[in-house]
Design an enzyme around this catalytic site. Structure first.
Site, PDB file in Angstrom:
ATOM      1  CB  SER A 132      -0.905   0.017   1.243  1.00  0.00           C
ATOM      2  OG  SER A 132      -1.733  -1.127   1.245  1.00  0.00           O
ATOM      3  CB  ILE A 157       4.840  -8.862 -11.051  1.00  0.00           C
ATOM      4  CG1 ILE A 157       5.706  -8.052 -10.075  1.00  0.00           C
ATOM      5  CG2 ILE A 157       4.669  -8.119 -12.388  1.00  0.00           C
ATOM      6  CD1 ILE A 157       5.081  -6.766  -9.514  1.00  0.00           C
ATOM      7  CB  THR A 158      -0.771  -9.298 -12.781  1.00  0.00           C
ATOM      8  OG1 THR A 158      -1.412  -9.160 -11.510  1.00  0.00           O
ATOM      9  CG2 THR A 158      -1.741  -9.926 -13.783  1.00  0.00           C
ATOM     10  NE  ARG A 243      -6.120   2.486  -7.282  1.00  0.00           N
ATOM     11  CZ  ARG A 243      -5.342   3.368  -6.678  1.00  0.00           C
ATOM     12  NH1 ARG A 243      -5.700   4.637  -6.650  1.00  0.00           N
ATOM     13  NH2 ARG A 243      -4.228   2.990  -6.080  1.00  0.00           N
ATOM     14  CD  GLN A 279     -41.345 -12.501  -0.893  1.00  0.00           C
ATOM     15  OE1 GLN A 279     -41.500 -12.848   0.273  1.00  0.00           O
ATOM     16  NE2 GLN A 279     -42.068 -11.565  -1.447  1.00  0.00           N
ATOM     17  CD  GLN A 336     -26.791 -19.204   1.754  1.00  0.00           C
ATOM     18  OE1 GLN A 336     -25.579 -19.274   1.823  1.00  0.00           O
ATOM     19  NE2 GLN A 336     -27.584 -19.829   2.598  1.00  0.00           N
ATOM     20  N   GLY A 340     -25.666 -26.595  -1.320  1.00  0.00           N
ATOM     21  CA  GLY A 340     -24.475 -27.450  -1.170  1.00  0.00           C
ATOM     22  C   GLY A 340     -23.685 -27.578  -2.460  1.00  0.00           C
ATOM     23  CD  GLU A 363      -4.609  -2.502 -11.360  1.00  0.00           C
ATOM     24  OE1 GLU A 363      -5.053  -1.386 -11.694  1.00  0.00           O
ATOM     25  OE2 GLU A 363      -4.424  -3.437 -12.171  1.00  0.00           O
ATOM     26  N   GLY A 364      -4.455  -1.279  -5.252  1.00  0.00           N
ATOM     27  CA  GLY A 364      -4.913  -0.490  -4.108  1.00  0.00           C
ATOM     28  C   GLY A 364      -6.028  -1.225  -3.390  1.00  0.00           C
TER      29      GLY A 364
HETATM   30  C1  LIG Z   1      -2.899 -11.650  -7.246  1.00  0.00           C
HETATM   31  C2  LIG Z   1      -2.178 -10.350  -7.083  1.00  0.00           C
HETATM   32  C3  LIG Z   1      -1.766  -9.668  -8.220  1.00  0.00           C
HETATM   33  C4  LIG Z   1      -1.075  -8.456  -8.087  1.00  0.00           C
HETATM   34  N1  LIG Z   1      -0.584  -7.827  -9.208  1.00  0.00           N
HETATM   35  C5  LIG Z   1       0.264  -6.759  -9.063  1.00  0.00           C
HETATM   36  C6  LIG Z   1       0.933  -6.212 -10.191  1.00  0.00           C
HETATM   37  O1  LIG Z   1       0.744  -6.644 -11.339  1.00  0.00           O
HETATM   38  N2  LIG Z   1       1.805  -5.198  -9.987  1.00  0.00           N
HETATM   39  C7  LIG Z   1       2.057  -4.680  -8.747  1.00  0.00           C
HETATM   40  O2  LIG Z   1       2.859  -3.754  -8.640  1.00  0.00           O
HETATM   41  N3  LIG Z   1       1.425  -5.181  -7.654  1.00  0.00           N
HETATM   42  C8  LIG Z   1       0.546  -6.208  -7.784  1.00  0.00           C
HETATM   43  N4  LIG Z   1      -0.082  -6.749  -6.678  1.00  0.00           N
HETATM   44  C9  LIG Z   1       0.191  -6.181  -5.361  1.00  0.00           C
HETATM   45  C10 LIG Z   1      -1.015  -5.475  -4.758  1.00  0.00           C
HETATM   46  O3  LIG Z   1      -1.228  -4.261  -5.402  1.00  0.00           O
HETATM   47  C11 LIG Z   1      -0.735  -5.327  -3.246  1.00  0.00           C
HETATM   48  O4  LIG Z   1      -0.856  -6.620  -2.682  1.00  0.00           O
HETATM   49  C12 LIG Z   1      -1.685  -4.362  -2.580  1.00  0.00           C
HETATM   50  O5  LIG Z   1      -1.448  -3.054  -3.026  1.00  0.00           O
HETATM   51  C13 LIG Z   1      -1.565  -4.391  -1.066  1.00  0.00           C
HETATM   52  O6  LIG Z   1      -0.243  -4.357  -0.637  1.00  0.00           O
HETATM   53  P1  LIG Z   1       0.272  -5.464   0.415  1.00  0.00           P
HETATM   54  O7  LIG Z   1      -0.120  -6.790  -0.111  1.00  0.00           O
HETATM   55  O8  LIG Z   1       1.696  -5.220   0.698  1.00  0.00           O
HETATM   56  O9  LIG Z   1      -0.596  -5.212   1.716  1.00  0.00           O
HETATM   57  P2  LIG Z   1      -0.296  -4.148   2.872  1.00  0.00           P
HETATM   58  O10 LIG Z   1       0.020  -2.823   2.294  1.00  0.00           O
HETATM   59  O11 LIG Z   1       0.659  -4.754   3.818  1.00  0.00           O
HETATM   60  O12 LIG Z   1      -1.725  -4.057   3.573  1.00  0.00           O
HETATM   61  C14 LIG Z   1      -2.203  -5.033   4.502  1.00  0.00           C
HETATM   62  C15 LIG Z   1      -3.513  -4.499   5.085  1.00  0.00           C
HETATM   63  O13 LIG Z   1      -3.274  -3.250   5.761  1.00  0.00           O
HETATM   64  C16 LIG Z   1      -4.113  -2.250   5.200  1.00  0.00           C
HETATM   65  N5  LIG Z   1      -3.403  -0.969   5.224  1.00  0.00           N
HETATM   66  C17 LIG Z   1      -2.148  -0.693   4.766  1.00  0.00           C
HETATM   67  N6  LIG Z   1      -1.873   0.596   4.946  1.00  0.00           N
HETATM   68  C18 LIG Z   1      -2.959   1.168   5.509  1.00  0.00           C
HETATM   69  C19 LIG Z   1      -3.302   2.486   5.940  1.00  0.00           C
HETATM   70  N7  LIG Z   1      -2.445   3.511   5.803  1.00  0.00           N
HETATM   71  N8  LIG Z   1      -4.515   2.705   6.486  1.00  0.00           N
HETATM   72  C20 LIG Z   1      -5.400   1.686   6.620  1.00  0.00           C
HETATM   73  N9  LIG Z   1      -5.153   0.411   6.243  1.00  0.00           N
HETATM   74  C21 LIG Z   1      -3.933   0.168   5.701  1.00  0.00           C
HETATM   75  C22 LIG Z   1      -4.430  -2.714   3.788  1.00  0.00           C
HETATM   76  O14 LIG Z   1      -5.597  -2.107   3.285  1.00  0.00           O
HETATM   77  C23 LIG Z   1      -4.577  -4.210   4.010  1.00  0.00           C
HETATM   78  O15 LIG Z   1      -5.840  -4.471   4.511  1.00  0.00           O
HETATM   79  C24 LIG Z   1      -0.821  -7.927  -6.792  1.00  0.00           C
HETATM   80  C25 LIG Z   1      -1.278  -8.616  -5.657  1.00  0.00           C
HETATM   81  C26 LIG Z   1      -1.932  -9.810  -5.791  1.00  0.00           C
HETATM   82  C27 LIG Z   1      -2.355 -10.554  -4.539  1.00  0.00           C
END
Ligand SMILES: Cc1cc2nc3c(=O)[nH]c(=O)nc-3n(C[C@H](O)[C@H](O)[C@H](O)COP(=O)(O)OP(=O)(O)OC[C@H]3O[C@@H](n4cnc5c(N)ncnc54)[C@H](O)[C@@H]3O)c2cc1C
Length: 379
Positions: A132, A157-158, A243, A279, A336, A340, A363-364
């Site tokens: 993040s 990295i995707t 996004r 329903q 749901q 099953g 992507e965030g």
């Molecule tokens: C399948 C997959 C594909 C991906 N593809 C790409 C790609 O192509 N290129 C690329 O660059 N990245 C890619 N990512 C990385 C992805 O963007 C990150 O996993 C994501 O941004 C979160 O970062 P992190 O996993 O380090 O989690 P962290 O940043 O460690 O976050 C963990 C938790 O803490 C929360 N958190 C962190 N900071 C704060 C804050 N300031 N306030 C409140 N909550 C917070 C987060 O919301 C989350 O719930 C991919 C990830 C996955 C799993």
């Protein structure tokens, strides 16, 4: 904003829907099960112009607007969410930054390759210590003569194992914090480039996700994207657009969950009638359809704002936040409706449930989306 798709957008939606139904959906379960990259679909998508959807025609692309692009990602993801994210990353996170920050030489060299699908694009932002907090990247990029030498590890990295062109970031000025980051166009042929471990994920299994390792990787000076120090700005602007792609992917997954639920509820009989006559089931289906329509409108509205040239960070974040929640909620309700059987691998809803979950992370995260929205409201 005009809510209806125009004639051309409708035509493209129908064409992509037909292609996705015939050629993408039938392979989705097997590719997911075997964790196999969707090579055949991508080849066909290059032929149909989908891989170059947003790339201007002068560079070999289809030159489509963002609303049409969103419709395309939705339709592909409705059939296969893995193929959807690969397409989204290829267009939004790889072609787009080259289109907007690249020199004429860079555009001429790389955009036609991406449009033809000769190489698949990837985005190397995330690192083990920078998720993040993308500004905390540690990869270094040192200028030595005519080349930058990059050292570091990108993670999650995707398309990592399959990518040929990667937008990557590294620190060119250690003292300047996030403003010391620069962006580069990396070719997987560059000396010092290698693919690290491939992640064993719970969903979007056909979109292989890996580490990328840069070990004294030699990047020619002319592959700097934008100016030195513009990397963080480029990353954030690129992710804003990305996004919209992920929100579209989420809408596609949610729509697939609804499609499956409608179909199943009409066939499965209990108490002497189809589930669709109860329903409780009707309400789940109605709520799913309403949330999907809202998510779709938010997503297309963000795409429309982007097309006007106005700032759209808040709109894109709102669309992704809402669409991601909608995808997970609809996939959960779809299970749901299936009872099953929904909890078995016999029906596609379990895959949708696993695939939906990622849309609130990459992507965030959804928390980061709320930070973006609040940041724009509380300025
Ligand atoms: C399948 C997959 C594909 C991906 N593809 C790409 C790609 O192509 N290129 C690329 O660059 N990245 C890619 N990512 C990385 C992805 O963007 C990150 O996993 C994501 O941004 C979160 O970062 P992190 O996993 O380090 O989690 P962290 O940043 O460690 O976050 C963990 C938790 O803490 C929360 N958190 C962190 N900071 C704060 C804050 N300031 N306030 C409140 N909550 C917070 C987060 O919301 C989350 O719930 C991919 C990830 C996955 C799993």
């Amino acid at each position: 904003m005009i809510l209806e798709l125009n004639e051309q957008q409708n035509m493209i939606r129908n064409m992509v829907r037909e292609f996705a139904e015939k050629e993408v959906r039938p392979k989705a379960a097997e590719l997911d099960e075997k964790e196999e990259y969707p090579h055949t679909s991508l080849k066909r998508m290059a032929e149909l112009g989908i891989l170059g959807a947003i790339i201007p025609q002068e560079y070999g692309g289809a030159g489509l607007d963002t609303v049409t692009y969103s419709v395309i990602i939705e339709e592909i993801s409705r059939a296969c969410a893995s193929t959807g994210v690969v397409t989204s990353v290829h267009n939004s996170l790889t072609a787009w930054p080259i289109m907007h920050y690249g020199t004429e030489e860079q555009k001429k060299k790389y955009l036609p390759i991406l449009a033809k699908g000769e190489k698949i694009g990837a985005f190397g932002g995330t690192e083990p210590m920078a998720g993040s907090d993308l500004g905390a990247m540690q990869t270094t990029a040192e200028l030595k003569g005519e080349n930058y030498i990059l050292n570091g590890t990108k993670t999650f990295i995707t398309s990592g194992p399959e990518a040929g062109i990667i937008i990557a970031f590294g620190i060119t000025d250690k003292e300047a914090g996030a403003r010391g980051l620069s962006a580069f166009i990396v070719d997987s042929d560059f000396e010092g480039y290698s693919v690290g471990g491939i992640f064993d994920k719970i969903g979007i299994n056909a979109s292989l996700t890996s580490e990328l390792i840069f070990e004294d990787m030699v990047v020619p000076k002319e592959n700097l994207l934008g100016k030195e120090g513009e990397g963080f700005k480029i990353a954030l602007a690129t992710l804003d657009g990305g996004r919209i792609g992920i929100a579209s992917q989420a809408v596609g997954i949610a729509q697939a969950a609804l499609d499956e639920s409608v179909e199943y509820s009409k066939q499965r009989q209990q108490f002497g009638k189809p589930l669709s006559k109860f329903q409780a089931i009707q309400w789940m289906i109605s709520e799913m359809a309403t949330k999907i329509e809202a998510a779709r409108l938010l997503t297309r509205s963000a795409a429309y704002v982007k097309d006007t040239g106005a700032r759209f960070s808040k709109e894109a974040a709102m669309a992704k936040l809402f669409a991601a929640d909608t995808a997970s909620w609809c996939a959960d309700r779809a299970i749901q409706v299936h009872g099953g059987y929904g909890y078995t691998k016999e029906y596609p809803v379990e895959r949708l449930y696993r695939d939906a979950r990622i849309t609130g992370i990459y992507e965030g995260t959804s928390e980061v989306m709320k930070m973006v929205i609040a940041g724009s409201l509380l300025r």
